[in-house]
Every structure is written in C-alpha cells, then in structure tokens.
Design a protein around this motif. Sequence first.
Motif, PDB file in Angstrom:
ATOM      1  N   ILE A  42       0.820  -1.223   0.000  1.00  0.00           N
ATOM      2  CA  ILE A  42       0.000   0.000   0.000  1.00  0.00           C
ATOM      3  C   ILE A  42       0.848   1.264   0.000  1.00  0.00           C
ATOM      4  N   SER A  43       2.140   1.113  -0.263  1.00  0.00           N
ATOM      5  CA  SER A  43       3.052   2.267  -0.257  1.00  0.00           C
ATOM      6  C   SER A  43       4.170   2.021  -1.254  1.00  0.00           C
ATOM      7  N   THR A  44       5.018   3.030  -1.427  1.00  0.00           N
ATOM      8  CA  THR A  44       6.231   2.903  -2.236  1.00  0.00           C
ATOM      9  C   THR A  44       7.384   3.500  -1.453  1.00  0.00           C
ATOM     10  N   ASP A  45       8.323   2.661  -1.053  1.00  0.00           N
ATOM     11  CA  ASP A  45       9.490   3.124  -0.292  1.00  0.00           C
ATOM     12  C   ASP A  45       9.084   3.937   0.931  1.00  0.00           C
ATOM     13  N   GLY A  46       8.045   3.479   1.617  1.00  0.00           N
ATOM     14  CA  GLY A  46       7.622   4.131   2.849  1.00  0.00           C
ATOM     15  C   GLY A  46       6.806   5.387   2.670  1.00  0.00           C
ATOM     16  N   ARG A  47       6.454   5.695   1.435  1.00  0.00           N
ATOM     17  CA  ARG A  47       5.601   6.863   1.175  1.00  0.00           C
ATOM     18  C   ARG A  47       4.263   6.395   0.614  1.00  0.00           C
ATOM     19  N   TYR A  48       3.225   7.138   0.967  1.00  0.00           N
ATOM     20  CA  TYR A  48       1.862   6.678   0.718  1.00  0.00           C
ATOM     21  C   TYR A  48       1.072   7.670  -0.127  1.00  0.00           C
ATOM     22  N   LEU A  49       0.483   7.143  -1.202  1.00  0.00           N
ATOM     23  CA  LEU A  49      -0.524   7.894  -1.953  1.00  0.00           C
ATOM     24  C   LEU A  49      -1.757   6.996  -2.026  1.00  0.00           C
ATOM     25  N   ILE A  50      -2.636   7.198  -1.069  1.00  0.00           N
ATOM     26  CA  ILE A  50      -3.854   6.397  -0.941  1.00  0.00           C
ATOM     27  C   ILE A  50      -5.037   7.245  -1.394  1.00  0.00           C
ATOM     28  N   VAL A  51      -5.931   6.646  -2.149  1.00  0.00           N
ATOM     29  CA  VAL A  51      -7.142   7.354  -2.563  1.00  0.00           C
ATOM     30  C   VAL A  51      -8.352   6.646  -1.955  1.00  0.00           C
ATOM     31  N   PRO A  52      -8.922   7.227  -0.890  1.00  0.00           N
ATOM     32  CA  PRO A  52     -10.111   6.634  -0.292  1.00  0.00           C
ATOM     33  C   PRO A  52     -11.353   6.951  -1.120  1.00  0.00           C
ATOM     34  N   MET A  53     -12.166   5.937  -1.323  1.00  0.00           N
ATOM     35  CA  MET A  53     -13.432   6.093  -2.031  1.00  0.00           C
ATOM     36  C   MET A  53     -14.542   5.374  -1.263  1.00  0.00           C
ATOM     37  N   ASP A  54     -14.507   5.589   0.050  1.00  0.00           N
ATOM     38  CA  ASP A  54     -15.517   5.029   0.940  1.00  0.00           C
ATOM     39  C   ASP A  54     -16.710   5.960   1.102  1.00  0.00           C
ATOM     40  N   HIS A  55     -16.742   7.027   0.326  1.00  0.00           N
ATOM     41  CA  HIS A  55     -17.731   8.088   0.500  1.00  0.00           C
ATOM     42  C   HIS A  55     -19.141   7.702   0.070  1.00  0.00           C
ATOM     43  N   GLY A  56     -19.288   6.548  -0.587  1.00  0.00           N
ATOM     44  CA  GLY A  56     -20.614   6.132  -1.028  1.00  0.00           C
ATOM     45  C   GLY A  56     -21.586   5.936   0.121  1.00  0.00           C
ATOM     46  N   ILE A  57     -21.075   5.498   1.279  1.00  0.00           N
ATOM     47  CA  ILE A  57     -21.934   5.395   2.458  1.00  0.00           C
ATOM     48  C   ILE A  57     -22.262   6.785   2.989  1.00  0.00           C
ATOM     49  N   THR A  58     -21.263   7.622   3.096  1.00  0.00           N
ATOM     50  CA  THR A  58     -21.460   8.945   3.696  1.00  0.00           C
ATOM     51  C   THR A  58     -22.278   9.873   2.810  1.00  0.00           C
ATOM     52  N   LEU A  59     -21.912   9.949   1.537  1.00  0.00           N
ATOM     53  CA  LEU A  59     -22.472  10.958   0.639  1.00  0.00           C
ATOM     54  C   LEU A  59     -23.382  10.395  -0.437  1.00  0.00           C
ATOM     55  N   GLY A  60     -23.364   9.080  -0.627  1.00  0.00           N
ATOM     56  CA  GLY A  60     -24.136   8.485  -1.711  1.00  0.00           C
ATOM     57  C   GLY A  60     -23.325   8.396  -2.992  1.00  0.00           C
TER      58      GLY A  60
ATOM     59  N   ASN B 101     -15.797   1.187   9.149  1.00  0.00           N
ATOM     60  CA  ASN B 101     -16.884   1.870   9.851  1.00  0.00           C
ATOM     61  C   ASN B 101     -17.369   3.044   9.012  1.00  0.00           C
ATOM     62  N   GLY B 102     -18.556   3.549   9.337  1.00  0.00           N
ATOM     63  CA  GLY B 102     -19.106   4.616   8.516  1.00  0.00           C
ATOM     64  C   GLY B 102     -20.377   5.208   9.096  1.00  0.00           C
ATOM     65  N   SER B 103     -20.845   6.267   8.424  1.00  0.00           N
ATOM     66  CA  SER B 103     -22.083   6.948   8.781  1.00  0.00           C
ATOM     67  C   SER B 103     -22.541   7.722   7.555  1.00  0.00           C
ATOM     68  N   THR B 104     -23.767   8.250   7.599  1.00  0.00           N
ATOM     69  CA  THR B 104     -24.278   9.028   6.475  1.00  0.00           C
ATOM     70  C   THR B 104     -24.426  10.493   6.853  1.00  0.00           C
ATOM     71  N   ASP B 105     -24.401  11.346   5.834  1.00  0.00           N
ATOM     72  CA  ASP B 105     -24.590  12.772   6.107  1.00  0.00           C
ATOM     73  C   ASP B 105     -26.070  13.150   6.211  1.00  0.00           C
ATOM     74  N   ILE B 106     -26.964  12.176   6.049  1.00  0.00           N
ATOM     75  CA  ILE B 106     -28.393  12.454   6.225  1.00  0.00           C
ATOM     76  C   ILE B 106     -28.928  11.817   7.511  1.00  0.00           C
ATOM     77  N   GLY B 107     -28.063  11.129   8.237  1.00  0.00           N
ATOM     78  CA  GLY B 107     -28.452  10.538   9.510  1.00  0.00           C
ATOM     79  C   GLY B 107     -28.415  11.560  10.631  1.00  0.00           C
ATOM     80  N   PRO B 108     -28.666  11.107  11.866  1.00  0.00           N
ATOM     81  CA  PRO B 108     -28.751  12.044  12.989  1.00  0.00           C
ATOM     82  C   PRO B 108     -27.438  12.712  13.353  1.00  0.00           C
ATOM     83  N   ASP B 109     -26.294  12.034  13.131  1.00  0.00           N
ATOM     84  CA  ASP B 109     -25.001  12.629  13.474  1.00  0.00           C
ATOM     85  C   ASP B 109     -23.906  11.924  12.689  1.00  0.00           C
ATOM     86  N   GLU B 110     -23.300  12.641  11.755  1.00  0.00           N
ATOM     87  CA  GLU B 110     -22.281  12.045  10.888  1.00  0.00           C
ATOM     88  C   GLU B 110     -21.051  11.593  11.670  1.00  0.00           C
TER      89      GLU B 110
END
Length: 266
Positions: free
Chosen positions: A14-32, A79-88
């Motif tokens: 998940i890295s190159t020579d100890g450096r990290y360029l990660i692209v999270p795309m877990d936003h489908g739960i939070t934002l749709g 873990n996750g939550s939505t932006d339309i729920g009671p508390d993100e």
Amino acid sequence: MNTDVGLSARLDRISTDGRYLIVPMDHGITLGPVTGLVDIESTIDGITRGGADAVLTHKGTAPRVHPNKNGKGYIVHVNGSTDIGPDENDKRLTGSVEDALRVGADAVSFHINVGSDYEPDQMTQLADLCSRAADFSVPVLAMSYARGPGIDEQDPEALAHAVRLAEEVGADVVKTAYSGDAESFGRVVEATRLPVVIAGGSRGTDRETVEMVRGTMDAGAAGVSMGRSIFQHENPEAITRAVSAVIHDDADVDTALERAGLGIEA
C-alpha cells in the motif's frame, strides 16, 4: 526495524518506499453515489495508472475494485455513517478484519473522531480492531480526526493528540487533517512514530491541492490519503500524477503540475 514479515509485506503493497498515496473512495456510504463513484471502475483505473499506491473502499465494492486497480494495493474501511443521519460523527462498524481478508484487502482502516461524544466507543473499537488485525499481520490505517464540540479541526495541538492516540492503541499508519502549513504540521508529525498521511477534504484548485501536498511532505509526513480532491477531479489520473510527483519524486509544485499536464494556475 519491523520483524513482522507479513505486516511489512502488506505495508509495502500500500506504499512505495515508505511513502503513501492512498485514494479513499468510501464516500458512497457517507455521501451516496457522488461524482467519481458512480463509475468507480473507471476512476480506480485512472488513479492507479496515475501513480496511486492504494485505493480504499468498503467491502461491498471489492468486486469493482480488483479488476481495475492495476496491481496496486487495496484497503477496506470498516466503519461509517451518512450525512443524512442524525449525526455524521457517529461512525458505526461496517466490517471486520476477517471481512477485509475475505475480499482480498491488504490493510484495514477505521475512522475515529477524537473529542466527539462517540470517542469512547470508537477508541475501544479501534483498539479491538488493532488487536485482531495483529493476529493476521494486517496493517491498520487509523483515520484519526480532532472533531467534536468546541474543537478546531485544524488545531495542531488537537491533531497531535489525535495521531498520538492512534499510535497508543496500536495502529500502523495514521491519517488526519492538515493544519494549514508545514511548520505547524511538523509538530503533528513529531507527535508520533507512525507514518502520518493527510486527508484532502473538499476539492480546491489543482494548485491548492498540490501546494497542500508539498507542505505536508515538507513537514516530514509520509504522504496523503486524499479522496474527493482526486476522485472528483475532471481528470483523476492527471491530478494523481501531480500528487505522486510530489510524494514519490519530491517535485516542487510547478514541476508537479507541468508533469501532469495541468498547467500553471494563477
């Protein structure tokens, strides 16, 4: 030196020579199904071609990830939550270490809001996750934010506390917000022995994005875990290439933008 060969091998994926360029795309739960995530296959193909070391999603989208990640690393968020729920800020468990391994992940990630009303439960869950992950030599990326009533989410002292918490409970890499400048963020990086990566937040201009990455690296951080600034770009591959130039080739801002074909913005 890390003597856990399995952990080291997975961190290398998940890295190159100890450096990290990660692209999270877990936003489908939070934002749709926002821009960049509807056709997540094309987005993943572009950003991994552009130089991302790893992509991150929830477990359910794993079948859409593997055919398109061009041999790069894969992290499952649990873990996750939505932006339309009671508390993100009230992130709830959505998976386990075993779930992540079953869908071919190299690492797991967990979001904790340090200073929120949910911090006690989230801290316990993160500690438990770290313990379970250690049983399988699976790295844990802790997304540890200073976020709660009366907290300045970019305050370097609060961010330093958040990243140190991640180390104390057993995480292997920690992600947090950027404080705004290299000097103050250096104090955040110094608060932990863990590799520190920053969140990108909502999208700015190309120059603002690359300047933030440059400041992060100048502060001694290990890279970024940057979502919307990359996957919502009109050319995800190009902006990934610019960010990669800074992280992996130590390029300055203008060189990185030019190399990616993004030009020099005013």
